[in-house]
Design a protein around this motif. Structure first.
Motif, PDB file in Angstrom:
ATOM      1  N   LEU A 103       0.874  -1.172   0.000  1.00 34.63           N
ATOM      2  CA  LEU A 103       0.000   0.000   0.000  1.00 34.63           C
ATOM      3  C   LEU A 103       0.914   1.226   0.000  1.00 34.63           C
ATOM      4  O   LEU A 103       1.237   1.769   1.059  1.00 34.63           O
ATOM      5  N   PRO A 104       1.376   1.649  -1.171  1.00 33.00           N
ATOM      6  CA  PRO A 104       2.390   2.715  -1.213  1.00 33.00           C
ATOM      7  C   PRO A 104       2.003   3.966  -0.435  1.00 33.00           C
ATOM      8  O   PRO A 104       2.835   4.565   0.244  1.00 33.00           O
ATOM      9  N   PHE A 105       0.736   4.364  -0.532  1.00 34.73           N
ATOM     10  CA  PHE A 105       0.266   5.554   0.175  1.00 34.73           C
ATOM     11  C   PHE A 105      -0.793   5.161   1.190  1.00 34.73           C
ATOM     12  O   PHE A 105      -1.840   4.619   0.837  1.00 34.73           O
ATOM     13  N   PHE A 106      -0.502   5.427   2.463  1.00 36.99           N
ATOM     14  CA  PHE A 106      -1.449   5.184   3.549  1.00 36.99           C
ATOM     15  C   PHE A 106      -2.284   6.456   3.701  1.00 36.99           C
ATOM     16  O   PHE A 106      -1.835   7.438   4.306  1.00 36.99           O
ATOM     17  N   ALA A 123      -6.526   7.364  10.958  1.00 39.07           N
ATOM     18  CA  ALA A 123      -5.310   6.563  10.736  1.00 39.07           C
ATOM     19  C   ALA A 123      -5.351   5.304  11.600  1.00 39.07           C
ATOM     20  O   ALA A 123      -4.977   4.215  11.159  1.00 39.07           O
ATOM     21  N   PHE A 124      -5.829   5.460  12.822  1.00 42.77           N
ATOM     22  CA  PHE A 124      -5.947   4.321  13.725  1.00 42.77           C
ATOM     23  C   PHE A 124      -7.027   3.361  13.230  1.00 42.77           C
ATOM     24  O   PHE A 124      -6.866   2.133  13.281  1.00 42.77           O
ATOM     25  N   THR A 125      -8.134   3.916  12.710  1.00 42.29           N
ATOM     26  CA  THR A 125      -9.200   3.068  12.174  1.00 42.29           C
ATOM     27  C   THR A 125      -8.697   2.209  11.031  1.00 42.29           C
ATOM     28  O   THR A 125      -8.932   0.990  10.993  1.00 42.29           O
ATOM     29  N   MET A 126      -7.998   2.824  10.079  1.00 41.71           N
ATOM     30  CA  MET A 126      -7.472   2.075   8.938  1.00 41.71           C
ATOM     31  C   MET A 126      -6.460   1.022   9.389  1.00 41.71           C
ATOM     32  O   MET A 126      -6.451  -0.104   8.886  1.00 41.71           O
TER      33      MET A 126
END
Length: 326
Positions: A103-106, A123-126
């Motif tokens: 996943l190059p871009f988070f 960000a924590f959810t993902m």
């Protein structure tokens, strides 16, 4: 000496990788496969039912049993995430030897904290979602991400996945060495966060650090430390959205005597075609940015900007190919 006391450490054999990919990442997937004969592209039928929900089929599912499998994802918008997650959760369960998610871009990386009670740190959810990818026969999923917004986000992931944080900075450094003024480069950071994130990778170069200061109701970019006068200054950050910060930094650096200003970001998000603000004009006016380097971590942006000056694409393909062998 007795036989067997001295042994030569055998190099681990390189893996044959079966690489699946989402539709957006097709061009990058082909570039990755061109890096090594050990990477074999596989396909998925991306279809939808009449109600819009995904109707997916993993081709050659039986052929990948016992094989090392990877998936190249692009979470460019919430609309495409669910269909890709459906595949990501299915592949490890097909009796594969190992599974790697690239996943190059988070995309939610910049939403990593709460400033007020009620803020949702997506960000924590993902990270929680990706932490629940099923284990393959080889164990936890390897998760390859480039230049995540904050390194402490590694702690958002559980032990069910193994995050591998890579960077696009070596691509930039290689490109800088090729410039005719390679001995006259200064690296600038738009804020302290970017400096903390990247300065150790540029210890051989002089640096400038900018900062936003409040003047009345406005926040204005100022130079906090360093001197850009007479140098080709390259602004470095992990991502760009509207580009306003980069533009303000360029103005300040030019006002302090920078001979040229260029920019590098790993992830060019550029919502609402905001990349158009940076295009070179043909009206004879001076262009603000000499070069604007970015990677192909955001495929839709790459297709939109093409090879239009000042943009140059530094492909992650070689780095991804190497990461798949770890």
């Amino acid at each position: 000496m007795e036989e067997g006391v001295l042994r030569v450490m055998e190099q681990p054999k390189e893996k044959q990788i079966h690489l699946f990919y989402c539709m957006e990442s097709e061009d990058l997937a082909h570039k990755v496969a061109e890096q090594s004969p050990l990477i074999q592209l596989q396909s998925i039928s991306w279809r939808s039912f009449d109600d819009g929900f995904p109707n997916l089929f993993i081709n050659n599912a039986q052929d990948i049993r016992g094989q090392h499998v990877a998936f190249l994802a692009s979470f460019s918008s919430p609309a495409v995430i669910f269909e890709q997650l459906s595949v990501i959760f299915a592949l490890p369960r097909l009796f594969v030897a190992s599974f790697t998610l690239v996943l190059p871009f988070f995309p939610t990386g910049s939403f990593e904290r709460m400033d007020d009670e009620g803020d949702v740190a997506t960000a924590f959810t993902m990270a929680r979602i990706l932490s629940n990818i099923p284990k393959s026969r080889g164990g936890p999923t390897s998760l390859v991400i480039y230049d995540i917004h904050a390194l402490q986000e590694r702690f958002y992931f559980s032990d069910n996945v193994l995050p591998l944080f890579e960077t696009g900075i070596p691509l930039l450094k290689q490109r800088l060495h090729q410039l005719p003024d390679a001995d006259n480069i200064v690296v600038a950071f738009p804020d302290d966060g970017a400096w903390k994130r990247f300065h150790k990778q540029f210890d051989h170069l002089p640096m400038v650090v900018c900062a936003k200061v409040r003047e009345g109701d406005k926040r204005i970019v100022r130079i906090k430390e360093g001197n850009p006068a007479g140098f080709h200054v390259v602004i470095v950050d992990d991502l760009v959205q509207s580009g306003s910060t980069l533009i303000e930094c360029q103005k300040v650096l030019a006002a302090h005597g920078a001979s040229k200003v260029s920019a590098y970001v790993t992830h060019s998000v550029f919502p609402k075609r905001s990349w158009e603000r940076f295009l070179h004009k043909n009206d004879g006016s001076e262009n603000a940015f000499t070069y604007f380097w970015t990677t192909d971590s955001c495929p839709l942006t790459v297709k939109a900007i093409g090879n239009r000056a000042p943009f140059e694409i530094l492909s992650l393909a070689g780095s991804i190919s190497d990461a798949l062998q770890i």
